[in-house]
Scaffold this active site. Structure first.
Site, PDB file in Angstrom:
ATOM      1  N   HIS A 296       0.822  -1.213   0.000  1.00 18.28           N
ATOM      2  CA  HIS A 296       0.000   0.000   0.000  1.00 18.28           C
ATOM      3  C   HIS A 296       0.857   1.265   0.000  1.00 18.28           C
ATOM      4  O   HIS A 296       0.356   2.335   0.335  1.00 18.28           O
ATOM      5  CB  HIS A 296      -0.917   0.005   1.222  1.00 18.28           C
ATOM      6  CG  HIS A 296      -1.969  -1.067   1.158  1.00 18.28           C
ATOM      7  ND1 HIS A 296      -2.353  -1.809   2.253  1.00 18.28           N
ATOM      8  CD2 HIS A 296      -2.697  -1.539   0.132  1.00 18.28           C
ATOM      9  CE1 HIS A 296      -3.282  -2.687   1.892  1.00 18.28           C
ATOM     10  NE2 HIS A 296      -3.509  -2.547   0.620  1.00 18.28           N
ATOM     11  N   HIS A 297       2.139   1.132  -0.376  1.00 19.80           N
ATOM     12  CA  HIS A 297       2.992   2.336  -0.330  1.00 19.80           C
ATOM     13  C   HIS A 297       2.521   3.369  -1.342  1.00 19.80           C
ATOM     14  O   HIS A 297       2.792   4.550  -1.204  1.00 19.80           O
ATOM     15  CB  HIS A 297       4.468   1.994  -0.563  1.00 19.80           C
ATOM     16  CG  HIS A 297       4.796   1.608  -1.963  1.00 19.80           C
ATOM     17  ND1 HIS A 297       4.379   0.416  -2.525  1.00 19.80           N
ATOM     18  CD2 HIS A 297       5.484   2.257  -2.936  1.00 19.80           C
ATOM     19  CE1 HIS A 297       4.820   0.365  -3.775  1.00 19.80           C
ATOM     20  NE2 HIS A 297       5.481   1.457  -4.050  1.00 19.80           N
TER      21      HIS A 297
ATOM     22  N   LYS B 193      -2.780  -2.431  -7.832  1.00 21.84           N
ATOM     23  CA  LYS B 193      -3.159  -2.795  -9.201  1.00 21.84           C
ATOM     24  C   LYS B 193      -2.661  -4.191  -9.518  1.00 21.84           C
ATOM     25  O   LYS B 193      -1.551  -4.568  -9.184  1.00 21.84           O
ATOM     26  CB  LYS B 193      -2.495  -1.787 -10.161  1.00 21.84           C
ATOM     27  CG  LYS B 193      -2.831  -1.972 -11.598  1.00 21.84           C
ATOM     28  CD  LYS B 193      -3.828  -0.911 -12.032  1.00 21.84           C
ATOM     29  CE  LYS B 193      -4.419  -1.188 -13.378  1.00 21.84           C
ATOM     30  NZ  LYS B 193      -5.281  -2.374 -13.427  1.00 21.84           N
TER      31      LYS B 193
ATOM     32  N   LYS C 117       7.077  -4.609 -10.355  1.00 18.49           N
ATOM     33  CA  LYS C 117       6.888  -4.238 -11.764  1.00 18.49           C
ATOM     34  C   LYS C 117       6.512  -2.755 -11.877  1.00 18.49           C
ATOM     35  O   LYS C 117       7.081  -2.009 -12.665  1.00 18.49           O
ATOM     36  CB  LYS C 117       5.750  -5.102 -12.331  1.00 18.49           C
ATOM     37  CG  LYS C 117       5.626  -5.094 -13.815  1.00 18.49           C
ATOM     38  CD  LYS C 117       4.449  -5.961 -14.271  1.00 18.49           C
ATOM     39  CE  LYS C 117       4.565  -7.403 -13.810  1.00 18.49           C
ATOM     40  NZ  LYS C 117       3.508  -8.271 -14.359  1.00 18.49           N
TER      41      LYS C 117
ATOM     42  N   ASP D 100       7.926   2.891 -13.173  1.00 20.41           N
ATOM     43  CA  ASP D 100       7.432   4.153 -12.603  1.00 20.41           C
ATOM     44  C   ASP D 100       5.933   4.342 -12.774  1.00 20.41           C
ATOM     45  O   ASP D 100       5.471   5.430 -13.152  1.00 20.41           O
ATOM     46  CB  ASP D 100       8.178   5.353 -13.218  1.00 20.41           C
ATOM     47  CG  ASP D 100       9.633   5.386 -12.792  1.00 20.41           C
ATOM     48  OD1 ASP D 100       9.912   4.981 -11.650  1.00 20.41           O
ATOM     49  OD2 ASP D 100      10.491   5.780 -13.608  1.00 20.41           O
TER      50      ASP D 100
ATOM     51  N   LYS E 257      -3.173  -8.712  -6.809  1.00 19.57           N
ATOM     52  CA  LYS E 257      -3.550  -9.767  -7.751  1.00 19.57           C
ATOM     53  C   LYS E 257      -4.783 -10.468  -7.206  1.00 19.57           C
ATOM     54  O   LYS E 257      -4.968 -10.588  -6.005  1.00 19.57           O
ATOM     55  CB  LYS E 257      -2.420 -10.792  -7.892  1.00 19.57           C
ATOM     56  CG  LYS E 257      -2.474 -11.552  -9.184  1.00 19.57           C
ATOM     57  CD  LYS E 257      -1.965 -10.674 -10.301  1.00 19.57           C
ATOM     58  CE  LYS E 257      -1.897 -11.368 -11.622  1.00 19.57           C
ATOM     59  NZ  LYS E 257      -1.125 -10.574 -12.585  1.00 19.57           N
TER      60      LYS E 257
ATOM     61  N   SER F 163      -2.376   0.044 -18.705  1.00 15.47           N
ATOM     62  CA  SER F 163      -3.502   0.088 -17.765  1.00 15.47           C
ATOM     63  C   SER F 163      -3.494   1.413 -17.002  1.00 15.47           C
ATOM     64  O   SER F 163      -4.548   1.993 -16.727  1.00 15.47           O
ATOM     65  CB  SER F 163      -3.402  -1.055 -16.747  1.00 15.47           C
ATOM     66  OG  SER F 163      -3.976  -2.224 -17.265  1.00 15.47           O
TER      67      SER F 163
HETATM   68  P1  NAD Z   1      -4.425 -16.035 -21.509  1.00 17.87           P
HETATM   69  O1  NAD Z   1      -5.397 -16.761 -20.687  1.00 17.87           O
HETATM   70  O2  NAD Z   1      -4.912 -15.041 -22.488  1.00 17.87           O
HETATM   71  O3  NAD Z   1      -3.483 -17.052 -22.301  1.00 17.87           O
HETATM   72  C1  NAD Z   1      -2.765 -18.095 -21.711  1.00 17.87           C
HETATM   73  C2  NAD Z   1      -2.517 -19.144 -22.789  1.00 17.87           C
HETATM   74  O4  NAD Z   1      -1.616 -20.129 -22.263  1.00 17.87           O
HETATM   75  C3  NAD Z   1      -3.799 -19.864 -23.206  1.00 17.87           C
HETATM   76  O5  NAD Z   1      -3.900 -19.893 -24.611  1.00 17.87           O
HETATM   77  C4  NAD Z   1      -3.612 -21.256 -22.623  1.00 17.87           C
HETATM   78  O6  NAD Z   1      -4.261 -22.272 -23.367  1.00 17.87           O
HETATM   79  C5  NAD Z   1      -2.099 -21.400 -22.676  1.00 17.87           C
HETATM   80  N1  NAD Z   1      -1.578 -22.433 -21.787  1.00 17.87           N
HETATM   81  C6  NAD Z   1      -2.078 -22.867 -20.610  1.00 17.87           C
HETATM   82  N2  NAD Z   1      -1.315 -23.842 -20.103  1.00 17.87           N
HETATM   83  C7  NAD Z   1      -0.313 -24.043 -20.996  1.00 17.87           C
HETATM   84  C8  NAD Z   1       0.782 -24.937 -21.066  1.00 17.87           C
HETATM   85  N3  NAD Z   1       1.012 -25.803 -20.087  1.00 17.87           N
HETATM   86  N4  NAD Z   1       1.612 -24.878 -22.137  1.00 17.87           N
HETATM   87  C9  NAD Z   1       1.385 -24.003 -23.138  1.00 17.87           C
HETATM   88  N5  NAD Z   1       0.348 -23.134 -23.141  1.00 17.87           N
HETATM   89  C10 NAD Z   1      -0.482 -23.149 -22.075  1.00 17.87           C
HETATM   90  O7  NAD Z   1      -3.408 -15.357 -20.453  1.00 17.87           O
HETATM   91  P2  NAD Z   1      -2.488 -14.105 -20.689  1.00 17.87           P
HETATM   92  O8  NAD Z   1      -3.228 -12.904 -20.283  1.00 17.87           O
HETATM   93  O9  NAD Z   1      -1.869 -14.190 -22.027  1.00 17.87           O
HETATM   94  O10 NAD Z   1      -1.369 -14.341 -19.564  1.00 17.87           O
HETATM   95  C11 NAD Z   1      -0.278 -15.218 -19.762  1.00 17.87           C
HETATM   96  C12 NAD Z   1       0.797 -14.912 -18.742  1.00 17.87           C
HETATM   97  O11 NAD Z   1       1.212 -13.548 -18.867  1.00 17.87           O
HETATM   98  C13 NAD Z   1       0.382 -15.077 -17.292  1.00 17.87           C
HETATM   99  O12 NAD Z   1       1.512 -15.500 -16.530  1.00 17.87           O
HETATM  100  C14 NAD Z   1       0.006 -13.672 -16.872  1.00 17.87           C
HETATM  101  O13 NAD Z   1       0.117 -13.483 -15.467  1.00 17.87           O
HETATM  102  C15 NAD Z   1       1.071 -12.892 -17.616  1.00 17.87           C
HETATM  103  N6  NAD Z   1       0.730 -11.485 -17.849  1.00 17.87           N
HETATM  104  C16 NAD Z   1      -0.414 -11.131 -18.489  1.00 17.87           C
HETATM  105  C17 NAD Z   1      -0.695  -9.793 -18.726  1.00 17.87           C
HETATM  106  C18 NAD Z   1      -1.902  -9.342 -19.499  1.00 17.87           C
HETATM  107  O14 NAD Z   1      -1.989  -8.144 -19.808  1.00 17.87           O
HETATM  108  N7  NAD Z   1      -2.810 -10.190 -19.874  1.00 17.87           N
HETATM  109  C19 NAD Z   1       0.195  -8.807 -18.257  1.00 17.87           C
HETATM  110  C20 NAD Z   1       1.371  -9.201 -17.627  1.00 17.87           C
HETATM  111  C21 NAD Z   1       1.620 -10.541 -17.429  1.00 17.87           C
END
Ligand code: NAD
Length: 477
Positions: free
Chosen positions: A65-66, A71, A95, A100, A107, A370
């Site tokens: 909460h700093h 988010k 992150k 910044d 989460k 975002s």
């Molecule tokens: P998403 O749900 O849109 O896509 C995830 C994909 O991974 C799906 O197509 C799923 O079928 C596939 N998947 C699941 N298990 C798998 C496996 N064992 N091997 C291969 N593919 C597999 O999710 P996303 O939003 O793309 O997020 C993916 C990662 O990125 C997560 O770790 C998330 O925390 C991180 N992330 C997402 C965002 C964002 O803006 N969406 C931002 C930062 C980080």
């Protein structure tokens, strides 16, 4: 640690501790930064379409909460648990600091396999989840602002904003309670592809540093680099498509039930188009219409070991572990997912001389854009709306003056290309690249100063920035 297994949150903290040794902050302050401030675990009933009732488990963790609001995304997955949301919330804190963005980290997660629920069931789950967060003051434009993550997207964010504003109709800034919304619900252009765009941009920047490329035995530049991407979701699909446009060769695409591999390159955009055309619950590599020669016979896990220059895990955490780290051939690993390389596996890869670009920098494009969306919602006006026409007119005046001076007039085509005022998407892309580029320069400087790897540099950067904030705030009461 439980039976020798290091939990995800403990792994994040191990990386934190490794970096904290390079700072001069008192242990008490480091402990304040590391601790997860609040975790809310709750359950609620869902009446399924067939009348059966099921209990749903859900979480929201606010790590720090700093800075407020906090988010972080909301994840729908069967693997969601308290440790995972705390670890992911902590990564969000670090992150935001690295790029910044003036937020603390958070989460959320719901323990469901979203493929097994109808659209109406998912809507009821999402709306009830939001309602429970409102009841406990765990959501709001100045409190905690969710976003999409694994298993969620703009559709779920629209349900959240609608539920939130229905419960607080007098809140003028209500749309800022969540980001990653559809444009019509107050979303910002460029958010959907922001994380993937950021990952591709970062990969491009990494390949542009000659010294680093020489150290891993590669030539400078993204052109021709052989890339494997794991996950064809939001992050993976855009990453693969942007990298392909930049001239990289996508040699492998890995999904949960199959691998596509071609050493000469795969048309990632065409595969993504087919993948996106499949309905949510029916997505499967087996349903893609591709030549048999493109289907690789190994398992998805083995796909990570394919011969390539750059490996981009963009699915889930704990993909590269002590078990497979020694067999990973990629020289560069860009962590598009959160926590895909365990801390032990990271050491193995570092010893082998691989370059790891850490998650809390590599995938920060999502939270950055975002932040822009949140600002847009507070302002109630689209970026560029006020100035675009005025910029265009100013450019036209300059071009007219040049034409008069040189005696050569511009064609209509040249004029419309050159006298182009920035639209919302242009401004978002510019803000994304500027921030990610500056953050990378800063990380390289910290890396050189302390002679550490990039992950440690990114943690040192985050710890220092958050420490200053806590020192200024003092302790209440
Ligand atoms: P998403 O749900 O849109 O896509 C995830 C994909 O991974 C799906 O197509 C799923 O079928 C596939 N998947 C699941 N298990 C798998 C496996 N064992 N091997 C291969 N593919 C597999 O999710 P996303 O939003 O793309 O997020 C993916 C990662 O990125 C997560 O770790 C998330 O925390 C991180 N992330 C997402 C965002 C964002 O803006 N969406 C931002 C930062 C980080």
């Amino acid at each position: 640690m439980l039976n020798g297994h290091v939990s995800f949150f403990d792994q994040v903290n191990q990386n934190f501790d490794r970096a904290a040794r390079f700072t001069a902050h008192p242990q008490g302050l480091l402990d304040i930064i590391k601790t997860c401030n609040s975790v809310y675990h709750f359950t609620f009933p869902l009446e399924r379409d067939n009348g059966e009732v099921e209990v749903i488990h859900a979480w929201r963790a606010e790590h720090s909460h700093h800075k407020l609001p906090t988010k972080g995304g909301i994840r729908y997955s069967l693997d969601v648990n308290e440790d995972e949301v705390m670890a992911l919330a902590a990564l969000m804190t670090y992150k935001c600091a690295v790029v910044d963005v003036p937020f603390g980290g958070a989460k959320g997660g719901i323990r469901i396999d979203s493929k097994k629920y109808s659209k109406h069931e998912l809507e009821r789950i999402t709306r009830r989840y939001t309602f429970e967060l409102v009841k406990k003051n765990f959501i709001g434009p100045g409190i905690d602002v969710p976003a999409p993550d694994f298993g969620t997207g703009p559709r779920e964010m629209a349900w959240i904003v609608d539920t939130y504003t229905a419960l607080s109709p007098d809140k003028l800034e209500g749309a800022a309670c969540v980001t990653g919304k559809p444009i019509a619900q107050g979303g910002v252009r460029g958010r959907n592809e922001a994380t993937g765009r950021g990952v591709a941009f970062v990969t491009h920047e990494v390949c542009a540093i000659e010294e680093d490329m020489r150290a891993v035995g590669l030539s400078k530049g993204i052109e021709g680099k052989r890339v494997v991407v794991q996950g064809l979701g939001n992050v993976g699909s855009f990453t693969a498509m942007f990298l392909q446009k930049m001239g990289a060769v996508i040699v492998g695409l890995i999904e949960f039930d199959g691998v596509l591999y071609d050493p000469n390159g795969i048309d990632a955009a065409a595969i993504v188009e087919q993948w996106n055309a499949l309905r949510r619950g029916e997505k499967s590599m087996q349903k893609l219409d591709v030549p048999a020669s493109l289907r690789w016979s190994g398992s998805p896990k083995e796909g990570l070991e394919l011969d390539c220059d750059i490996l981009i895990p963009a699915a889930l955490e704990n993909q590269i572990t002590d078990e497979n780290a020694a067999r990973i051939k990629a020289k560069i690993i860009v962590e598009a997912a959160n926590g895909p390389v365990t801390s032990g596996a990271g050491e193995t890869l570092n010893q082998r001389g691989a370059l790891i670009v850490p998650d809390h920098y590599a995938n920060a494009g999502g939270v950055l854009v975002s932040y822009f969306e949140w600002l847009k919602n507070l302002q109630h006006v689209r970026f560029g709306r006020m100035e675009r026409r005025s910029e265009e007119q100013a450019y036209r005046r300059i071009l007219d003056a040049i034409a008069v001076r040189t005696g050569k007039s511009f064609t209509e085509n040249e004029l419309s290309n050159l006298a182009h005022g920035a639209e919302e998407a242009d401004l978002v892309h510019s803000g994304l690249e500027d921030t990610m580029g500056n953050a990378y320069k800063n990380l390289l400087e910290i890396r050189a100063r302390h002679k550490v790897d990039l992950r440690t540099a990114a943690f040192i950067d985050a710890i220092d920035k958050i420490a200053i904030c806590y020192q200024d705030l003092g302790i209440f009461p």
